[in-house]
Design a protein around this motif. Structure first.
Motif, PDB file in Angstrom:
ATOM      1  N   TYR A 277      -0.623  -0.067  -3.988  1.00 44.42           N
ATOM      2  CA  TYR A 277      -2.034  -0.291  -4.447  1.00 44.42           C
ATOM      3  C   TYR A 277      -3.085   0.324  -3.136  1.00 44.42           C
ATOM      4  O   TYR A 277      -2.339  -0.449  -2.237  1.00 44.42           O
ATOM      5  N   ARG A 278      -4.177   0.935  -3.365  1.00 38.53           N
ATOM      6  CA  ARG A 278      -4.911   1.154  -2.631  1.00 38.53           C
ATOM      7  C   ARG A 278      -6.251   0.281  -2.622  1.00 38.53           C
ATOM      8  O   ARG A 278      -7.094   0.619  -3.643  1.00 38.53           O
ATOM      9  N   ARG A 279      -7.420   0.161  -1.908  1.00 42.29           N
ATOM     10  CA  ARG A 279      -8.644   0.000  -2.318  1.00 42.29           C
ATOM     11  C   ARG A 279      -9.334   1.135  -2.221  1.00 42.29           C
ATOM     12  O   ARG A 279     -10.221   1.470  -1.215  1.00 42.29           O
TER      13      ARG A 279
ATOM     14  N   PHE B   4      15.381  10.309   9.370  1.00 43.41           N
ATOM     15  CA  PHE B   4      13.986  10.087   8.547  1.00 43.41           C
ATOM     16  C   PHE B   4      13.686   9.485   7.596  1.00 43.41           C
ATOM     17  O   PHE B   4      14.474   8.449   6.700  1.00 43.41           O
ATOM     18  N   ALA B   5      12.878   9.705   7.122  1.00 44.57           N
ATOM     19  CA  ALA B   5      12.125   9.287   6.073  1.00 44.57           C
ATOM     20  C   ALA B   5      11.075  10.302   5.497  1.00 44.57           C
ATOM     21  O   ALA B   5       9.914  11.492   6.602  1.00 44.57           O
ATOM     22  N   PHE B   6      10.482   9.724   4.023  1.00 43.37           N
ATOM     23  CA  PHE B   6       9.297  10.537   3.727  1.00 43.37           C
ATOM     24  C   PHE B   6       8.857   9.651   2.866  1.00 43.37           C
ATOM     25  O   PHE B   6       9.683   8.517   1.890  1.00 43.37           O
ATOM     26  N   GLY B   7       7.311   9.987   1.977  1.00 42.69           N
ATOM     27  CA  GLY B   7       7.230   9.324   0.918  1.00 42.69           C
ATOM     28  C   GLY B   7       5.912  10.160   0.462  1.00 42.69           C
ATOM     29  O   GLY B   7       5.037  10.294   0.591  1.00 42.69           O
ATOM     30  N   MET B   8       6.209  10.360  -0.797  1.00 38.74           N
ATOM     31  CA  MET B   8       5.437  11.346  -1.361  1.00 38.74           C
ATOM     32  C   MET B   8       4.798  10.131  -2.529  1.00 38.74           C
ATOM     33  O   MET B   8       5.420   9.388  -4.131  1.00 38.74           O
TER      34      MET B   8
ATOM     35  N   GLY C  66       3.752  12.835   3.210  1.00 38.72           N
ATOM     36  CA  GLY C  66       3.380  12.359   4.403  1.00 38.72           C
ATOM     37  C   GLY C  66       5.445  12.561   5.060  1.00 38.72           C
ATOM     38  O   GLY C  66       6.502  12.112   3.901  1.00 38.72           O
ATOM     39  N   ALA C  67       5.851  12.699   5.749  1.00 35.98           N
ATOM     40  CA  ALA C  67       7.595  12.924   6.421  1.00 35.98           C
ATOM     41  C   ALA C  67       7.722  12.401   7.928  1.00 35.98           C
ATOM     42  O   ALA C  67       6.681  12.594   8.275  1.00 35.98           O
ATOM     43  N   GLY C  68       8.617  12.278   8.186  1.00 44.06           N
ATOM     44  CA  GLY C  68       9.277  12.930  10.024  1.00 44.06           C
ATOM     45  C   GLY C  68      10.616  12.118   9.906  1.00 44.06           C
ATOM     46  O   GLY C  68      11.113  11.425   9.109  1.00 44.06           O
TER      47      GLY C  68
ATOM     48  N   TYR D 273       0.837  12.419  12.058  1.00 44.99           N
ATOM     49  CA  TYR D 273       0.754  10.608  12.705  1.00 44.99           C
ATOM     50  C   TYR D 273       1.401   9.702  11.370  1.00 44.99           C
ATOM     51  O   TYR D 273       0.495  10.022  10.993  1.00 44.99           O
ATOM     52  N   PHE D 274       2.311   9.322  11.221  1.00 47.75           N
ATOM     53  CA  PHE D 274       2.774   8.078  11.014  1.00 47.75           C
ATOM     54  C   PHE D 274       3.023   6.861  12.454  1.00 47.75           C
ATOM     55  O   PHE D 274       3.919   7.767  13.427  1.00 47.75           O
ATOM     56  N   PRO D 275       2.587   6.029  12.286  1.00 46.17           N
ATOM     57  CA  PRO D 275       3.140   5.041  13.442  1.00 46.17           C
ATOM     58  C   PRO D 275       4.736   4.872  13.151  1.00 46.17           C
ATOM     59  O   PRO D 275       5.182   4.438  14.440  1.00 46.17           O
ATOM     60  N   PHE D 276       5.467   4.313  12.012  1.00 39.96           N
ATOM     61  CA  PHE D 276       6.345   4.668  11.969  1.00 39.96           C
ATOM     62  C   PHE D 276       7.623   5.925  11.338  1.00 39.96           C
ATOM     63  O   PHE D 276       8.850   6.015  11.395  1.00 39.96           O
ATOM     64  N   THR D 277       6.849   7.573  12.382  1.00 41.26           N
ATOM     65  CA  THR D 277       7.755   8.519  11.984  1.00 41.26           C
ATOM     66  C   THR D 277       7.174   9.038  13.510  1.00 41.26           C
ATOM     67  O   THR D 277       6.087   8.280  13.352  1.00 41.26           O
TER      68      THR D 277
ATOM     69  N   THR E 215       0.534  -0.908   0.122  1.00 44.16           N
ATOM     70  CA  THR E 215       0.059   0.003  -0.203  1.00 44.16           C
ATOM     71  C   THR E 215       0.761   1.223   0.398  1.00 44.16           C
ATOM     72  O   THR E 215       0.202   2.590  -0.049  1.00 44.16           O
ATOM     73  N   HIS E 216       2.014   0.751   0.383  1.00 47.43           N
ATOM     74  CA  HIS E 216       3.185   2.099   0.076  1.00 47.43           C
ATOM     75  C   HIS E 216       4.321   2.072   0.234  1.00 47.43           C
ATOM     76  O   HIS E 216       4.592   0.520  -0.033  1.00 47.43           O
ATOM     77  N   THR E 217       5.704   2.278  -0.267  1.00 42.80           N
ATOM     78  CA  THR E 217       6.660   2.023  -0.602  1.00 42.80           C
ATOM     79  C   THR E 217       7.820   2.028   0.712  1.00 42.80           C
ATOM     80  O   THR E 217       9.129   1.566   0.621  1.00 42.80           O
ATOM     81  N   SER E 218       7.166   2.148   1.873  1.00 43.85           N
ATOM     82  CA  SER E 218       7.841   2.215   2.881  1.00 43.85           C
ATOM     83  C   SER E 218       8.251   0.709   3.731  1.00 43.85           C
ATOM     84  O   SER E 218       9.358   0.819   4.725  1.00 43.85           O
ATOM     85  N   PRO E 219       7.625  -0.384   3.258  1.00 43.10           N
ATOM     86  CA  PRO E 219       8.088  -1.718   3.212  1.00 43.10           C
ATOM     87  C   PRO E 219       9.610  -1.714   3.603  1.00 43.10           C
ATOM     88  O   PRO E 219      10.365  -2.516   3.395  1.00 43.10           O
ATOM     89  N   MET E 220      10.071  -0.738   1.705  1.00 45.71           N
ATOM     90  CA  MET E 220      11.455  -0.957   1.819  1.00 45.71           C
ATOM     91  C   MET E 220      12.021  -0.237   2.728  1.00 45.71           C
ATOM     92  O   MET E 220      13.586  -0.332   2.701  1.00 45.71           O
ATOM     93  N   GLN E 221      12.031   0.732   3.172  1.00 41.59           N
ATOM     94  CA  GLN E 221      13.004   1.088   4.279  1.00 41.59           C
ATOM     95  C   GLN E 221      12.937  -0.427   5.303  1.00 41.59           C
ATOM     96  O   GLN E 221      14.561   0.130   5.607  1.00 41.59           O
ATOM     97  N   ILE E 222      11.928  -1.365   5.751  1.00 45.65           N
ATOM     98  CA  ILE E 222      12.788  -2.417   6.246  1.00 45.65           C
ATOM     99  C   ILE E 222      13.702  -3.299   5.507  1.00 45.65           C
ATOM    100  O   ILE E 222      14.795  -3.564   6.234  1.00 45.65           O
TER     101      ILE E 222
ATOM    102  N   HIS F 265       1.664   5.466  -7.904  1.00 42.79           N
ATOM    103  CA  HIS F 265       3.309   5.145  -7.698  1.00 42.79           C
ATOM    104  C   HIS F 265       3.677   6.995  -6.476  1.00 42.79           C
ATOM    105  O   HIS F 265       3.246   7.768  -6.430  1.00 42.79           O
ATOM    106  N   GLN F 266       4.384   5.788  -6.044  1.00 44.89           N
ATOM    107  CA  GLN F 266       5.064   6.687  -4.387  1.00 44.89           C
ATOM    108  C   GLN F 266       7.002   7.033  -4.686  1.00 44.89           C
ATOM    109  O   GLN F 266       7.318   6.059  -5.550  1.00 44.89           O
ATOM    110  N   VAL F 267       7.315   7.726  -4.321  1.00 47.70           N
ATOM    111  CA  VAL F 267       8.759   7.549  -4.308  1.00 47.70           C
ATOM    112  C   VAL F 267       9.014   7.702  -2.615  1.00 47.70           C
ATOM    113  O   VAL F 267       8.479   9.055  -2.080  1.00 47.70           O
ATOM    114  N   GLU F 268      10.105   6.618  -1.896  1.00 50.49           N
ATOM    115  CA  GLU F 268       9.720   7.062  -0.627  1.00 50.49           C
ATOM    116  C   GLU F 268      11.284   7.029  -0.685  1.00 50.49           C
ATOM    117  O   GLU F 268      12.589   7.138  -1.421  1.00 50.49           O
ATOM    118  N   GLY F 269      12.203   7.581   0.793  1.00 49.32           N
ATOM    119  CA  GLY F 269      13.201   8.963   0.923  1.00 49.32           C
ATOM    120  C   GLY F 269      13.676   7.665   2.504  1.00 49.32           C
ATOM    121  O   GLY F 269      12.623   7.603   3.245  1.00 49.32           O
TER     122      GLY F 269
HETATM  123  N1  PHE Z   1       4.167   5.719   3.425  1.00 49.46           N
HETATM  124  C1  PHE Z   1       3.270   6.674   4.481  1.00 49.46           C
HETATM  125  C2  PHE Z   1       1.759   7.331   3.085  1.00 49.46           C
HETATM  126  O1  PHE Z   1       1.536   6.328   2.493  1.00 49.46           O
HETATM  127  C3  PHE Z   1       3.674   7.955   4.090  1.00 49.46           C
HETATM  128  C4  PHE Z   1       5.273   7.989   4.534  1.00 49.46           C
HETATM  129  C5  PHE Z   1       6.830   7.479   4.326  1.00 49.46           C
HETATM  130  C6  PHE Z   1       5.308   9.234   5.975  1.00 49.46           C
HETATM  131  C7  PHE Z   1       7.536   7.764   5.239  1.00 49.46           C
HETATM  132  C8  PHE Z   1       6.687   8.817   6.598  1.00 49.46           C
HETATM  133  C9  PHE Z   1       7.519   8.485   6.018  1.00 49.46           C
HETATM  134  O2  PHE Z   1       1.232   7.406   3.529  1.00 49.46           O
END
Ligand code: PHE
Length: 377
Positions: free
Chosen positions: A225-227, A343-347, A321-323, A279-283, A199-206, A239-243
């Motif tokens: 992908y999201r419903r 830090f991480a961000f997801g756009m 979102g970021a943090g 708020y994001f649980p991982f930042t 649902t996001h590219t954040s799994p690639m952080q892990i 599409h997202q770019v995670e950082g």
């Molecule tokens: N994964 C979050 C989303 O899809 C965005 C995000 C990424 C937020 C990384 C914080 C850090 O909404």
């Protein structure tokens, strides 16, 4: 010709040929008949017929001459007939071979003529394609982050709940899962674990932190992908770019400086940025990054009067979102949370592209209408 044809079917006695001069005439006639016959051999099949007429073992003309003229000749005439027959045979055989060669090379020539390339004909025009606007925006973003030391990693679109949720500090019954409750794959009974479309590219952080030790500085372009029901700003695929940047001494200042640098490179130096608590649980802390409205220049007023419809008069547009990476996440990847920070961000790329290029419907990215695609060569 009919007469000479008949003649080879009759004996010399029958023909009244008793003198060498008569023999010569008979052979001359035969030879003339042969020469005119040879003109009829124009292709392979007519050539075969021609050859059999003259050289056929049973009833070819030369066989007839041998049987009817040579074998029945009187002893005085036999030598003359024999010599004349040998001459005729040599002529017939060599001419038949000549014809064969001529027909063969003629066939080759005409095949070559058929296949000859006419370089003056107009060519087949193959229109050159171009990169889809989403791909172009990915590249712009990658270039900006390359310039400040990030590298690109990519990951699977089919993920496990562990990487998509748990390791990002989203336990099974956490309410934020509701937003992302998504597409699960139908797996055969007894499959070791459920699988879903990320649902996001954040799994690639892990996945990145599991594989690499700090310093880590990566961006992750990809599909998610999201419903969501499709409308002008929602699509079930986007599409997202995670950082992600993690090192010994990364501060909130590095974080905001990096994001600000990116936004100004991407939209132009004139834009302003701001962030708001989120708020994001991982930042932790988490922020939403906003950019001053690209359409009204941040004034909140539409060009023709009234409020700007894009930012609804606020002068700001929500970007992403970021943090700072939540220390709980380091626990999942065996990093020492006391030593590292990051830090991480997801756009959302579709959103960034829509803002930058003034596109008001996300669906056009997926319809592949060439009238749209051609506007971004
Ligand atoms: N994964 C979050 C989303 O899809 C965005 C995000 C990424 C937020 C990384 C914080 C850090 O909404």
């Amino acid at each position: 010709m009919a007469s000479s044809e008949n003649k080879t079917a009759r004996t010399l006695a029958d023909l009244g040929a008793t003198q060498p001069a008569q023999i010569s005439t008979l052979f001359l006639e035969a030879r003339e008949r042969f020469d005119s016959d040879s003109l009829s051999a124009r292709d392979e099949s007519s050539w075969k017929q021609f050859r059999d007429t003259w050289l056929g073992r049973k009833s070819g003309v030369l066989t007839q001459i041998t049987d009817n003229w040579l074998k029945t000749a009187t002893p005085e005439l036999k030598r003359v007939v024999g010599a004349a027959l040998n001459k005729l045979r040599a002529h017939v055989e060599s001419q038949i071979e000549e014809r064969r060669k001529a027909i063969e090379s003629g066939a080759e020539e005409s095949a070559a003529a058929r296949e000859r390339m006419d370089l003056s004909l107009p060519g087949v025009i193959r229109p050159l394609g171009s990169h889809h606007l989403i791909r172009q925006v990915f590249q712009q973003i990658e270039d900006i982050f390359f310039s400040i030391g990030f590298s690109v990693v990519e990951g699977p679109e089919i993920e496990t709940p562990y990487y998509n949720f748990e390791a990002l500090n989203i336990p099974e019954f956490h309410p934020v899962r509701d937003d992302m409750d998504t597409f699960y794959l139908d797996l055969p009974k007894g499959a070791p674990q459920p699988l879903l479309l990320r649902t996001h590219t954040s799994p690639m952080q892990i996945r990145t932190m599991e594989k690499r030790q700090p310093p880590v500085r990566v961006i992750v372009p990809g599909k998610v992908y999201r419903r969501d029901n499709p409308d002008a700003t929602h699509s079930f695929i986007f599409h997202q770019v995670e950082g992600l940047a993690v090192d010994q001494d990364i501060t909130f200042c590095d974080f905001t400086g990096t994001i600000e640098y990116f936004v100004k490179q991407f939209f132009g130096a004139g834009v302003k940025t701001r962030f708001r608590p989120s708020y994001f649980p991982f930042t932790e802390p988490s922020v939403e990054f906003d950019v001053s409205c690209i359409f009204c220049g941040g004034s909140g007023a539409a060009a023709g009067g009234g409020t700007c419809s894009k930012c609804k008069g606020s002068g700001w547009i929500e970007l992403f979102g970021a943090g700072m990476v939540d220390p709980a996440v380091y626990g999942f990847v065996k990093y020492d949370a006391k030593k590292v920070s990051g830090f991480a961000f997801g756009m959302g790329i579709d959103r960034l592209a829509m803002l930058k290029y003034g596109i008001d419907d996300i669906q056009v990215f997926f319809q592949n209408d060439v009238r749209f695609l051609r506007q971004f060569p």
